[in-house]
Structures are given as structure tokens and as C-alpha cells.
Enzyme design. Sequence first.
Site, short mmCIF file in Angstrom:
data_model
loop_
_atom_site.label_atom_id
_atom_site.label_comp_id
_atom_site.label_asym_id
_atom_site.label_seq_id
_atom_site.Cartn_x
_atom_site.Cartn_y
_atom_site.Cartn_z
N GLY A 14 0.80 -1.23 0.00
CA GLY A 14 0.00 0.00 0.00
C GLY A 14 0.82 1.27 0.00
CB SER A 20 1.80 6.11 1.49
OG SER A 20 1.54 6.27 0.12
CB VAL A 66 -5.10 -6.78 -2.97
CG1 VAL A 66 -3.73 -6.61 -2.35
CG2 VAL A 66 -5.90 -5.48 -2.95
CE1 TYR A 163 -13.17 7.18 4.27
CE2 TYR A 163 -14.31 5.60 5.68
CZ TYR A 163 -13.16 6.02 5.03
OH TYR A 163 -12.03 5.27 5.13
CE LYS A 170 -10.49 2.19 5.35
NZ LYS A 170 -9.29 1.44 4.92
CB ILE A 199 -3.17 11.75 6.97
CG1 ILE A 199 -3.11 11.55 8.49
CG2 ILE A 199 -1.81 12.19 6.42
CD1 ILE A 199 -2.12 10.48 8.94
N1 LIG Z 1 -5.38 9.27 4.61
C1 LIG Z 1 -6.31 9.16 5.56
O1 LIG Z 1 -6.91 10.14 5.98
C2 LIG Z 1 -6.63 7.80 6.13
C3 LIG Z 1 -7.26 7.72 7.38
C4 LIG Z 1 -7.57 6.48 7.91
C5 LIG Z 1 -7.27 5.33 7.19
N2 LIG Z 1 -6.66 5.43 5.97
C6 LIG Z 1 -6.36 4.18 5.24
O2 LIG Z 1 -4.97 4.04 5.09
C7 LIG Z 1 -4.71 3.14 4.01
C8 LIG Z 1 -3.63 3.74 3.13
O3 LIG Z 1 -4.13 4.90 2.45
P1 LIG Z 1 -3.35 6.29 2.36
O4 LIG Z 1 -4.24 7.33 2.93
O5 LIG Z 1 -1.95 6.13 2.86
O6 LIG Z 1 -3.35 6.58 0.79
P2 LIG Z 1 -2.37 6.12 -0.39
O7 LIG Z 1 -3.06 6.56 -1.64
O8 LIG Z 1 -1.01 6.60 -0.15
O9 LIG Z 1 -2.39 4.53 -0.28
C9 LIG Z 1 -3.45 3.74 -0.75
C10 LIG Z 1 -2.80 2.52 -1.38
O10 LIG Z 1 -3.78 1.55 -1.77
C11 LIG Z 1 -3.25 0.92 -2.90
N3 LIG Z 1 -4.28 0.18 -3.63
C12 LIG Z 1 -5.50 0.61 -4.04
N4 LIG Z 1 -6.12 -0.37 -4.75
C13 LIG Z 1 -5.26 -1.44 -4.79
C14 LIG Z 1 -5.29 -2.73 -5.38
N5 LIG Z 1 -6.34 -3.14 -6.10
N6 LIG Z 1 -4.23 -3.55 -5.20
C15 LIG Z 1 -3.16 -3.15 -4.49
N7 LIG Z 1 -3.06 -1.94 -3.90
C16 LIG Z 1 -4.10 -1.09 -4.06
C17 LIG Z 1 -2.68 2.07 -3.72
O11 LIG Z 1 -1.77 1.61 -4.69
C18 LIG Z 1 -1.99 2.87 -2.63
O12 LIG Z 1 -0.66 2.45 -2.47
C19 LIG Z 1 -6.07 2.94 3.31
O13 LIG Z 1 -6.64 1.73 3.77
C20 LIG Z 1 -6.87 4.12 3.82
O14 LIG Z 1 -8.27 3.87 3.78
C21 LIG Z 1 -6.33 6.64 5.43
#
Ligand SMILES: NC(=O)c1ccc[n+]([C@@H]2O[C@H](COP(=O)([O-])OP(=O)(O)OC[C@H]3O[C@@H](n4cnc5c(N)ncnc54)[C@H](O)[C@@H]3O)[C@@H](O)[C@H]2O)c1
Length: 274
Positions: A14, A20, A66, A163, A170, A199
Site C-alpha cells: 500500500g 502514504s 489485491v 465517506y 471499513k 491525513i
Molecule cells: N489518509 C487518511 O486520511 C486515512 C485515514 C484512515 C485510514 N486510511 C487508510 O490508510 C490506508 C492507506 O491509504 P493512504 O491514505 O496512505 O493513501 P495512499 O493513496 O497513499 O495509499 C493507498 C494505497 O492503496 C493501494 N491500492 C488501491 N487499490 C489497490 C489494489 N487493487 N491492489 C493493491 N493496492 C491497491 C494504492 O496503490 C496505494 O498504495 C487505506 O486503507 C486508507 O483507507 C487513510
Amino acid sequence: MSGLMAGKRGLIMGLANDKSLAWGIAKQLSAHGAELAFTYQGEALAKRVKPLAEQLGSDFTFPCDVSDMDALDEAFATLKARWETIDFVVHAIGFSDKNELRGKYVDTSLDNFLMTMNISAYSLVAVANRASAMMPPLKGDGTGGGSILTLTYYGAEKVIPHYNVMGVAKAALETSVQYLANDLGPANIRVNAISAGPIKTLAASGIGDFRYILKWNELNSPLRRNVTIEDVGGAGLYLLSDLSSGVTGETHHVDAGYHVVGMKQEDAPDIALD
Ligand SMILES: NC(=O)c1ccc[n+]([C@@H]2O[C@H](COP(=O)([O-])OP(=O)(O)OC[C@H]3O[C@@H](n4cnc5c(N)ncnc54)[C@H](O)[C@@H]3O)[C@@H](O)[C@H]2O)c1
């Protein structure tokens, strides 16, 4: 830095760029001695992920989408060809059609509901299945097992504007953490989630009015600030290391305390959508 993760090896899934959440966690793990492998979603991301992996001394990167079970099998085969065992996995993956991350949940399409659940919730199950098979067996002296970590958001617990289907995915992810923790616990494999505050990342930019969510959290959380990927990294290090050896099935909030607040703070100004 400590040697908290010395001798431990794991997979980071990810990572998209240096914003990220996965990067915040990977930096902490590496600083404390972990050896890391990274997957990237497709070739377009390889050129971003490879230099970041190199910064942490890793040349072990390979593709994995994935949503494709054959691709997942291939990725774990690649991992196993070089490392016989792994000690941890970070699952930092989520996706939904951004046209449905605005407007109303009631308008969610079946196709996007299924895709969002598949990529954002089921993929943890598929990853845990393959990763747990590579974790060292539990021995009589209590060694062996491993730790699996995923990322979730408060929109699973309460309604957050826009959302939508991601909140439902989630919720499924958080419940999966509990079921996986129970299935894998006898092998000393722990499964936990970090519920991160908002974030600004690539994924977050798809959410409607995300700047408003950021501002609201900054003004109304007990710490009166937003969290950083470094905050998330510190909690990730704890959950992936032996410091949290008695913790599993947990959703741990790293959100400047926002989830305990019931209404607008008295000192928070009214803010408008812009
Ligand atoms: N940014 C926020 O505010 C926040 C808050 C809470 C939770 N999250 C969660 O954190 C996690 C990471 O997100 P982020 O905010 O760092 O953004 P990000 O865009 O940096 O990372 C998201 C990742 O998901 C990967 N991805 C999406 N579809 C995919 C697939 N089919 N196969 C493989 N990889 C796939 C993307 O390539 C990317 O690397 C996510 O689950 C997101 O929901 C984010």
C-alpha cells in the site's frame, strides 16, 4: 534507535508515495532494525515505490494488485522464493470509485459496493491467509507467530459526510480484524488495525470535501491538531513489535483523540465549506 525490530522481516503493502500512511510505518520499522519488502499496485507506481524502498535499504519490491487472487499468489511466491518466513505484514490498501465518495450513500451502485468491499475489506482476509502460512510456527518457548496490521477510519463507526461505502467497507475490515485475530491467535499471530485520523494522501484526495474534514478534526480533537504519518508510524511500530505481544483484535485510534469527542468544542469557530 533501538533494535526493537532487529531480526524481523516483513511486507509493506500500500505504499504509493512519501505521503502514504504505509511510508510513515515503514520508516519507523526500518529505523528500529526491520528488513522490509514492498509491493506496488501496478507498474505506474513502481517508479515511486522503488526509490523509497531504496531509501530504507531495500531492493525487494514487486507488483501486487489485491483484487486479483492469481497476482496475490504470485506476489507471495516471489516473497517466499527469497525469504522462507516473514514476521509481519502491513496492509494499507483501500479503494472506491471517487464518484461515490461524494453525495449520498443511498446512491451506491452494486458494482462499486462489491469492488470497494473486495479491495478494501476482503483483501485483508486474502493477505492474512497467505501471510500467516509464511509466519514461523509457534514453539514451546513461546517464539514464533507474527503480527498483521491494517488501516481503518472512524467512518466505520460513525457517519462522516461523503465517506459512504468506504465506511461500510471499513466496518467490515474492523470486524474481519476480530475474526482473523481469533482464527490466527492459537498460532501466536496477532491482527490489529490503526484507525487513523484524516491525513492528506492520494487516497484521501478522492473523498469529497476532505479539506473540511481535516479542518474540523484539527479544531475539534482533544489535541487540537491533525495526526501525521509519523504519529501513525509510531503506533504501527508498537503493534508490529513484541511491545504489543498481548494485543490482538484491536482497533487502535491514532486520531488526536477525535473519537472520544461528542460535539463541537467551545473554542472551535464555525467553519464554512469552501
Ligand atoms: N489518509 C487518511 O486520511 C486515512 C485515514 C484512515 C485510514 N486510511 C487508510 O490508510 C490506508 C492507506 O491509504 P493512504 O491514505 O496512505 O493513501 P495512499 O493513496 O497513499 O495509499 C493507498 C494505497 O492503496 C493501494 N491500492 C488501491 N487499490 C489497490 C489494489 N487493487 N491492489 C493493491 N493496492 C491497491 C494504492 O496503490 C496505494 O498504495 C487505506 O486503507 C486508507 O483507507 C487513510
